[in-house]
Design an enzyme around this catalytic site. Structure first.
Site, PDB file in Angstrom:
ATOM      1  N   HIS A 145       0.817  -1.226   0.000  1.00  0.00           N
ATOM      2  CA  HIS A 145       0.000   0.000   0.000  1.00  0.00           C
ATOM      3  C   HIS A 145       0.849   1.274   0.000  1.00  0.00           C
ATOM      4  CE1 HIS A 145      -3.487  -2.445   0.470  1.00  0.00           C
ATOM      5  NE2 HIS A 145      -3.151  -2.877   1.682  1.00  0.00           N
ATOM      6  N   ASP A 180      -2.787 -10.756  -1.753  1.00  0.00           N
ATOM      7  CA  ASP A 180      -3.296 -10.136  -0.526  1.00  0.00           C
ATOM      8  C   ASP A 180      -4.739  -9.712  -0.799  1.00  0.00           C
ATOM      9  OD1 ASP A 180      -2.131  -8.538   2.159  1.00  0.00           O
ATOM     10  OD2 ASP A 180      -3.843  -7.553   1.196  1.00  0.00           O
ATOM     11  N   HIS A 182      -6.343  -7.191  -0.029  1.00  0.00           N
ATOM     12  CA  HIS A 182      -6.523  -5.763  -0.338  1.00  0.00           C
ATOM     13  C   HIS A 182      -5.860  -5.417  -1.668  1.00  0.00           C
ATOM     14  CE1 HIS A 182      -6.616  -6.046   4.139  1.00  0.00           C
ATOM     15  NE2 HIS A 182      -7.661  -5.242   3.984  1.00  0.00           N
ATOM     16  N   ASP A 273      -4.659 -12.641   4.049  1.00  0.00           N
ATOM     17  CA  ASP A 273      -5.904 -12.148   4.622  1.00  0.00           C
ATOM     18  C   ASP A 273      -7.132 -12.608   3.831  1.00  0.00           C
ATOM     19  OD1 ASP A 273      -4.779 -10.474   2.701  1.00  0.00           O
ATOM     20  OD2 ASP A 273      -4.624  -8.743   4.040  1.00  0.00           O
ATOM     21  N   TYR A 313      -4.212 -11.895   9.061  1.00  0.00           N
ATOM     22  CA  TYR A 313      -4.400 -11.488  10.456  1.00  0.00           C
ATOM     23  C   TYR A 313      -5.104 -12.511  11.316  1.00  0.00           C
ATOM     24  CZ  TYR A 313      -2.934  -7.503   7.867  1.00  0.00           C
ATOM     25  OH  TYR A 313      -2.207  -6.698   7.035  1.00  0.00           O
TER      26      TYR A 313
END
Ligand code: X5A
Ligand code: ZN
Length: 737
Positions: A145, A180, A182, A273, A313
């Site tokens: 990010h 990932d 995201h 995740d 997570y």
């Protein structure tokens, strides 16, 4: 021949981790902050438990240099980060953190972030230099990010973007796979108009309502200028996505695109995740599935694959998934998955949206027919209703533009699961772990000696000394005084089914496929046979009649052959022949007791030419793999005698991908061209893919439509809108291999 890569070529898997600085970096004001040191601890612990650590070559972590960071980041970004180093004023740290979207600064953050970036650079250098074959950086903080001067979403320096820039500076073509959950907006922006780097991201999107919720995470953002077509977004507009959804995306989009792009090195932004139990993703990908995602990428770039940890997570699913990724990198076949269903409707819709946006840039997507959209914009509302086989791509963005100059909450930014929910996932993961077969047979390979027919044990089939050397220590069967070739094959199949060896190999020029299949079916219920001959002259006669299939069993025989079709017809019984037009060749038939599934045919590119790579990749990814994952065989037989030299690389790829099925229980009967991948070696690169011939694609499409009735996992061949816009220009890069 390969002067961009130094000659050293190790087969080791590199591993980077740090148990000091990377464990100090943590959020001082929110004990629930999910990007925490325990993440690393749990991954390392599971890797130790599975005995993976000692099988890897540990590479030292080191901080990135300022010059390296300046490849991507601004000087002021570095100064801001450096200013927090060792800072004892917690309030000031919290105050600074609130200026960025979900970021915390700890006194050790700067040094840990330097170490993350430097370690990723070391890994990619080691992979390119050939010090290791592939490797994994188990690091934090994550990176995808981070922008040139943006701290964002737990990220400070963009580890993977820096590594890709390093590889590109070394004149290599790079594929970044970002699994990932995201969208890695930092990485996407870094390469949006860059023709040296292809970025492929699968992310939870929910039409822009899921973080980071940017318009640029949508499927129609395909890159710009020289990078047109090289940016792939696969937005997931829902939660609960499972293994079949991710594997469908791999088979139908990522793998064929990657083969066509032909990267020199592959980087993975490996967040976990999307794994089952993670409160961020709310997806349901199994830990074993990550081994499959990894294994399939190992077919690219001569196996030059660098996996870099991003998010994840749920500690137990993170640990299990990351460990199984590392295990795949080490060359163990992925654990078997249960029979896969087709992807859910939402993912099917997304895949077709992506196809619509990318079709003009990619040869393999000509598999999809087009239609001319009704004038006046068509699709969505207003225009004429779509025919059932027409897909209408729609962008339905529901996100909010990010506020300028916002302050962000520093506490309570992470989703928290209830104790009850955690417990439910814990049980589900325990169950999955229990059901996942991580058995590795004591021996990698059983080799059937076939001396009776051929005085020289391998009859010259095993040509190269290096291959013979690889086979040291393999289990040998067959070859007794009056043994015949069939005994060897039977014994090899038994050794694999009894887990005395992972895979089997029988050097054999004229294998009796039906006999081998009959024997296998007396020992297992679900069998996949891939009968791949270069010439139709040696394709076995009708399988359906020769392999009576017990009623509780299921066997699929996929026949791939090159060559002229009038000959082919001789090898099929009446029922089958009736299905053959004079200009097609058979591809798939089903050997059932007395049912014959629709035989599948693919037009020969030309009468005496073996499969072109582009067509073979389409066949492999669009038909063979989806079908195989749905069948979920307990054993795979690959009949590939006398592979001609021009098809040898292809044979390695087919073998590599088939090893993903049945826990690697694959018996090859035929040529030693298939041996290196059976021993866990990466397949060598394919020659540059020609555009698949239109005739071959038309037949593959027909075959998919027809077989789709029996195999829902196969793509529904919808048509996508024809667009006038110009697609990606062929790369200015020369292929390096
Ligand atoms: C690396 C990563 C997630 C940030 C979520 C912020 N970041 N809401 O997974
Ligand atoms: Zn993430």
């Amino acid at each position: 021949m390969d002067d961009l890569f130094p000659a050293v070529r190790s087969v080791a898997t590199g591993l980077l981790y740090d148990e000091e600085l990377m464990l100090q970096h943590r959020c001082l004001w929110d004990p629930e902050f999910e990007e925490c040191p325990e993440r690393l601890r749990s991954v390392l612990e599971r890797c130790r438990e599975l005995g993976l650590m000692e099988r890897c070559e540990r590479l030292p972590c080191r901080p990135a240099t300022e010059a390296e960071l300046l490849m991507f980041h601004t000087q002021s970004h570095l100064s801001t980060a450096a200013g927090t180093s060792g800072c004892r004023d917690v309030e000031a740290l919290q105050q600074l953190s609130s200026k960025y979207d979900t970021v915390f600064f700890h006194p050790s953050t700067y040094k840990a972030a330097l170490l993350s970036a430097g370690s990723t650079l070391s890994l990619v250098d080691a992979v390119i230099d050939g010090t290791v074959r592939n490797g994994m950086a188990i690091i934090r903080p994550p990176g995808h990010h981070a922008g040139p001067s943006e701290f964002n979403g737990y990220c400070y320096f963009n580890n993977v973007a820096l590594a890709a820039l390093r590889a590109a500076q070394r004149r290599l073509k790079v594929l970044i796979v970002d699994w990932d959950v995201h969208h890695g907006q930092g990485t996407q922006r870094a390469f949006y108009d860059d023709d040296r780097v292809m970025y492929f991201s699968v992310h939870r999107y929910e039409h822009g309502e899921f973080w980071p919720g940017l318009r640029e995470g949508e499927y129609d953002c395909v890159g710009d200028g020289p990078g047109l077509g090289l940016n792939w977004n696969v937005p997931l507009n829902g939660t609960g996505m499972e293994d079949q959804d991710y594997l469908a995306i791999w088979h139908r989009l990522l793998l064929p695109a990657a083969y066509e792009f032909a990267p020199d090195v592959v980087l993975v932004s490996a967040g976990y995740d999307a794994a089952l139990g993670c409160p961020q993703g709310e997806m349901r990908v199994s830990p074993a599935c990550f081994a499959h995602l990894t294994h399939s990428l190992m077919s690219l770039a001569s196996g030059r694959l660098a996996v870099v940890l991003e998010g994840g997570y749920c500690l137990s699913s993170l640990a299990e998934s990351a460990a199984l990724t590392l295990r795949a990198l080490l060359g163990d076949p992925p654990p078997p998955l249960p029979a896969l269903l087709p992807p859910c409707d939402s993912v099917e819709e997304t895949i077709l949206n992506v196809v619509s946006s990318q079709r003009r840039s990619w040869g393999f997507l000509t598999l999809y027919d087009t239609y001319h959209p009704a004038p006046g914009g068509g699709g969505g509302g207003g225009g004429a209703a779509a025919a059932p086989d027409q897909h209408i791509p729609v962008v339905e963005y529901r996100g909010d533009p990010p506020p300028a100059d916002a302050t962000y909450p520093t506490i309570g930014a992470c989703p928290v699961q209830s104790e009850e929910e955690k417990e439910r996932y814990r049980r589900e993961l325990d169950q999955l772990r229990e059901d996942t077969d991580l058995t590795v047979a004591p021996c990698r390979l059983v080799v059937a000696k076939t001396h009776h027919h051929h005085p020289n044990p391998m009859n010259g089939v095993i040509r190269s000394e290096s291959v013979a050397a690889l086979m040291q220590g393999c289990l040998e069967v067959g070859g007794g005084a009056d043994a015949c070739q069939e005994d060897g094959i039977t014994e090899a199949i038994d050794a694999v089914l009894e887990d005395r060896a992972v895979a089997g190999f029988c050097a054999c020029i004229e294998p009796d496929g039906p006999a081998a299949a009959r024997h296998a079916l007396s020992r297992c219920q679900r069998l996949l046979v891939v009968d791949w001959r270069d010439s139709p002259l040696c394709v076995a006669p009708d399988w359906g009649l020769m392999v009576p299939c017990p009623s509780d069993a299921e066997a699929v025989v996929l026949t791939i052959s090159g060559g002229g079709c009038e000959v082919v017809n001789l090898h099929h019984d009446q029922k089958t022949t009736a299905e053959l037009s004079p200009t097609v060749e058979p591809l798939l038939s089903w050997a059932g007791a007395d049912r014959i599934r629709t035989p599948l045919m693919l037009e020969s590119p030309s009468p005496d030419v073996s499969w072109e790579s582009g067509e073979a990749v389409a066949l492999l990814t669009q038909l063979l793999l989806p079908l195989a994952y749905q069948l979920c065989p307990q054993l795979v037989l690959l009949l590939a005698p006398a592979v001609p030299p021009e098809s040898a690389a292809l044979a390695e790829h087919v073998t590599h991908h088939l090893r993903a099925l049945a826990g690697g229980r694959l018996v090859v009967i035929g040529s030693d061209a298939c041996l290196p991948p059976l021993l866990g070696r990466p397949p060598r690169p394919l020659p540059p893919l020609g555009a698949p011939s239109l005739a071959a694609l038309a037949n593959l499409r027909r075959a998919l439509r027809r077989q789709g009735q029996h195999w829902p996992a196969l793509a529904e061949m919808k048509r996508v809108p024809e667009t006038a816009l110009e697609g990606r220009k062929p790369s200015t890069y020369e292929p390096f291999h």
